[in-house]
Structure formats: structure tokens, C-alpha cells
Write a protein that holds these residues in place. Structure first.
Motif, short mmCIF file in Angstrom:
data_model
loop_
_atom_site.label_atom_id
_atom_site.label_comp_id
_atom_site.label_asym_id
_atom_site.label_seq_id
_atom_site.Cartn_x
_atom_site.Cartn_y
_atom_site.Cartn_z
N PRO A 1 -27.99 -12.73 -5.07
CA PRO A 1 -28.27 -13.75 -6.08
C PRO A 1 -28.84 -15.02 -5.46
O PRO A 1 -28.62 -15.31 -4.29
CB PRO A 1 -26.89 -14.02 -6.70
CG PRO A 1 -25.91 -13.60 -5.66
CD PRO A 1 -26.56 -12.49 -4.88
N VAL A 2 -29.58 -15.77 -6.27
CA VAL A 2 -30.07 -17.08 -5.87
C VAL A 2 -28.86 -18.02 -5.98
O VAL A 2 -28.27 -18.14 -7.05
CB VAL A 2 -31.23 -17.57 -6.77
CG1 VAL A 2 -31.71 -18.93 -6.32
CG2 VAL A 2 -32.37 -16.56 -6.79
N VAL B 1 -40.87 -20.27 -6.76
CA VAL B 1 -40.44 -19.07 -7.46
C VAL B 1 -39.61 -18.23 -6.50
O VAL B 1 -40.06 -17.94 -5.39
CB VAL B 1 -41.65 -18.24 -7.96
CG1 VAL B 1 -41.18 -16.96 -8.63
CG2 VAL B 1 -42.54 -19.04 -8.89
N TYR B 2 -38.42 -17.83 -6.94
CA TYR B 2 -37.55 -16.96 -6.15
C TYR B 2 -36.97 -15.90 -7.07
O TYR B 2 -36.50 -16.20 -8.17
CB TYR B 2 -36.41 -17.76 -5.50
CG TYR B 2 -36.93 -18.77 -4.51
CD1 TYR B 2 -37.22 -18.39 -3.21
CD2 TYR B 2 -37.16 -20.09 -4.88
CE1 TYR B 2 -37.73 -19.30 -2.29
CE2 TYR B 2 -37.66 -21.00 -3.98
CZ TYR B 2 -37.95 -20.61 -2.69
OH TYR B 2 -38.45 -21.52 -1.79
N HIS B 3 -37.01 -14.64 -6.60
CA HIS B 3 -36.46 -13.52 -7.37
C HIS B 3 -35.54 -12.71 -6.47
O HIS B 3 -35.86 -12.45 -5.31
CB HIS B 3 -37.59 -12.63 -7.89
CG HIS B 3 -37.16 -11.75 -9.03
ND1 HIS B 3 -36.22 -10.76 -8.90
CD2 HIS B 3 -37.54 -11.74 -10.32
CE1 HIS B 3 -36.03 -10.17 -10.07
NE2 HIS B 3 -36.83 -10.75 -10.95
N SER B 4 -34.43 -12.32 -7.01
CA SER B 4 -33.44 -11.54 -6.26
C SER B 4 -33.87 -10.10 -6.08
O SER B 4 -34.55 -9.52 -6.94
CB SER B 4 -32.11 -11.54 -7.00
OG SER B 4 -31.57 -12.83 -7.06
N LEU B 5 -33.43 -9.54 -4.98
CA LEU B 5 -33.49 -8.10 -4.73
C LEU B 5 -32.06 -7.64 -4.43
O LEU B 5 -31.24 -8.43 -3.97
CB LEU B 5 -34.40 -7.77 -3.56
CG LEU B 5 -35.88 -8.04 -3.76
CD1 LEU B 5 -36.65 -7.71 -2.48
CD2 LEU B 5 -36.45 -7.26 -4.93
N GLY B 6 -31.80 -6.39 -4.72
CA GLY B 6 -30.46 -5.86 -4.49
C GLY B 6 -29.61 -5.96 -5.75
O GLY B 6 -30.10 -6.27 -6.83
N ILE C 1 -27.13 -7.51 -8.24
CA ILE C 1 -26.70 -8.83 -8.71
C ILE C 1 -25.68 -8.62 -9.83
O ILE C 1 -26.00 -8.02 -10.86
CB ILE C 1 -27.90 -9.66 -9.24
CG1 ILE C 1 -29.07 -9.65 -8.25
CG2 ILE C 1 -27.44 -11.08 -9.58
CD1 ILE C 1 -28.74 -10.14 -6.86
N LYS C 2 -24.48 -9.09 -9.63
CA LYS C 2 -23.42 -8.93 -10.63
C LYS C 2 -23.67 -9.82 -11.83
O LYS C 2 -24.35 -10.85 -11.73
CB LYS C 2 -22.06 -9.27 -10.01
CG LYS C 2 -21.64 -8.31 -8.92
CD LYS C 2 -20.30 -8.70 -8.33
CE LYS C 2 -19.93 -7.75 -7.22
NZ LYS C 2 -18.67 -8.13 -6.59
N LYS C 3 -23.09 -9.44 -12.97
CA LYS C 3 -23.23 -10.24 -14.19
C LYS C 3 -22.81 -11.68 -13.89
O LYS C 3 -21.87 -11.92 -13.13
CB LYS C 3 -22.43 -9.65 -15.34
CG LYS C 3 -20.95 -9.61 -15.14
CD LYS C 3 -20.27 -8.92 -16.30
CE LYS C 3 -18.78 -8.75 -16.01
NZ LYS C 3 -18.11 -8.02 -17.07
N GLY C 4 -23.59 -12.61 -14.42
CA GLY C 4 -23.36 -14.03 -14.16
C GLY C 4 -24.17 -14.56 -12.99
O GLY C 4 -24.33 -15.77 -12.85
N CYS D 1 -30.73 -14.41 -10.91
CA CYS D 1 -31.67 -13.46 -10.30
C CYS D 1 -33.11 -13.98 -10.30
O CYS D 1 -33.97 -13.38 -9.64
CB CYS D 1 -31.59 -12.12 -11.02
SG CYS D 1 -31.87 -12.21 -12.79
N LEU D 2 -33.39 -15.05 -11.01
CA LEU D 2 -34.73 -15.63 -11.03
C LEU D 2 -34.63 -17.14 -11.12
O LEU D 2 -33.90 -17.68 -11.95
CB LEU D 2 -35.53 -15.09 -12.22
CG LEU D 2 -36.94 -15.66 -12.42
CD1 LEU D 2 -37.84 -15.42 -11.21
CD2 LEU D 2 -37.56 -15.07 -13.69
N PHE D 3 -35.38 -17.82 -10.25
CA PHE D 3 -35.42 -19.28 -10.21
C PHE D 3 -36.88 -19.69 -10.17
O PHE D 3 -37.60 -19.38 -9.22
CB PHE D 3 -34.66 -19.78 -8.97
CG PHE D 3 -34.76 -21.25 -8.68
CD1 PHE D 3 -34.77 -22.21 -9.68
CD2 PHE D 3 -34.80 -21.70 -7.35
CE1 PHE D 3 -34.84 -23.58 -9.38
CE2 PHE D 3 -34.86 -23.05 -7.04
CZ PHE D 3 -34.88 -23.99 -8.05
#
Length: 149
Positions: free
Chosen positions: A14-15, A87-92, A94-97, A100-102
């Protein structure tokens, strides 16, 4: 034309909220900026067919995604005369909450920053090869479909 610094937009996991806060704080010294717009995408605990989403596992065709993202960023940067864009996007997984994107845009005035941020989010969802697999509370999964709302 402004020089656009290209950073790898992908982060493992997560970011973090600390990273987001630090990014915002760094812009306080950029006094030519009058408006910022921020979008944070968060994993929801959707319910489907009696099952609850507990996480989303993101994957991407990274080389193509970065090339396309560079192109989109340059178009939006010029179109809205931005001062900054991140811009940042998660990989892997990511749990609820989890974030995943900034997307963070900055300009001399608020409206260009807001419009640029919105357009970037929409174009990421439609044009960047990133996929999400929803993982349910019974350990089953399905590929997520992007809904453009």
C-alpha cells in the motif's frame, strides 16, 4: 515546456499515509503553486455473491505501463499547465482499507489541478495495463472489472 521528472510509479504494497503526508508537506515551499488536487484510491470491502473482498492483488505489465503513463502525464501536464504531478500505484496484495492509488496534481490555480487529477485517474483506469484480482474471505478470487463512475 517544463521538464517532467519520471519516477517509477509502482510501489510494493500500500501507499503509506506517511509518504502521502510527506509529499504534501514538501510542496509548502513551492509558492508559485496556488492549488493542489489529490486522489486516493482505497480498497473497498465490497460484497459479491455473499462473499466479502478482503484484499486486491495488483499486477501490471510494468514496462508498457510506465511508457504509457509517461505519455499520459506529458499530455495532461501541458494541457493543464501544471507545476507538479505525482502518481503512485500499488503492486501486490493490498488489504481492504489500504491506499492503492495516489495522484497529486499542482498548478497556479485550483481548477486546472482538479481537472488534471480527475483526468489522470480516469486515464489510468482505462489505459494503463494494471490488473486487480479481488480476494474474498473464503480465499477464492476473481479478476476485478474497472467501473467508470
Amino acid at each position: 515546456m517544463k521538464t517532467i521528472k519520471i519516477k517509477n510509479p509502482f510501489v510494493d504494497g500500500p501507499v503509506s499515509l506517511g509518504f502521502i503526508a510527506e509529499s504534501i508537506q514538501k510542496h509548502s515551499s513551492k509558492t508559485q503553486i496556488g492549488g493542489h488536487s489529490i486522489f486516493l484510491g482505497q480498497v473497498r470491502n465490497d460484497k459479491k455473491e455473499g462473499k466479502e473482498v478482503t484484499a486486491i492483488e495488483f499486477t501490471a505489465y510494468q514496462e508498457m505501463a510506465i511508457q504509457k503513463l509517461v505519455q499520459i502525464r506529458e499530455e495532461i501536464f501541458v494541457k493543464y499547465n501544471l507545476e507538479c504531478m505525482h502518481v503512485y500505484h500499488s503492486l501486490g496484495k493490498i488489504k481492504k482499507g489500504g491506499i492503492c492509488l495516489f495522484v497529486f496534481t499542482s498548478s497556479k490555480h485550483r481548477k486546472p489541478a482538479i481537472k488534471a487529477c480527475d483526468e489522470m485517474v480516469e486515464r489510468i483506469k482505462k489505459e494503463i495495463p494494471i490488473w486487480g484480482k479481488e480476494i474474498y474471505n473464503d480465499d477464492t478470487h476473481t479478476w476485478k472489472e474497472n467501473i467508470y463512475e
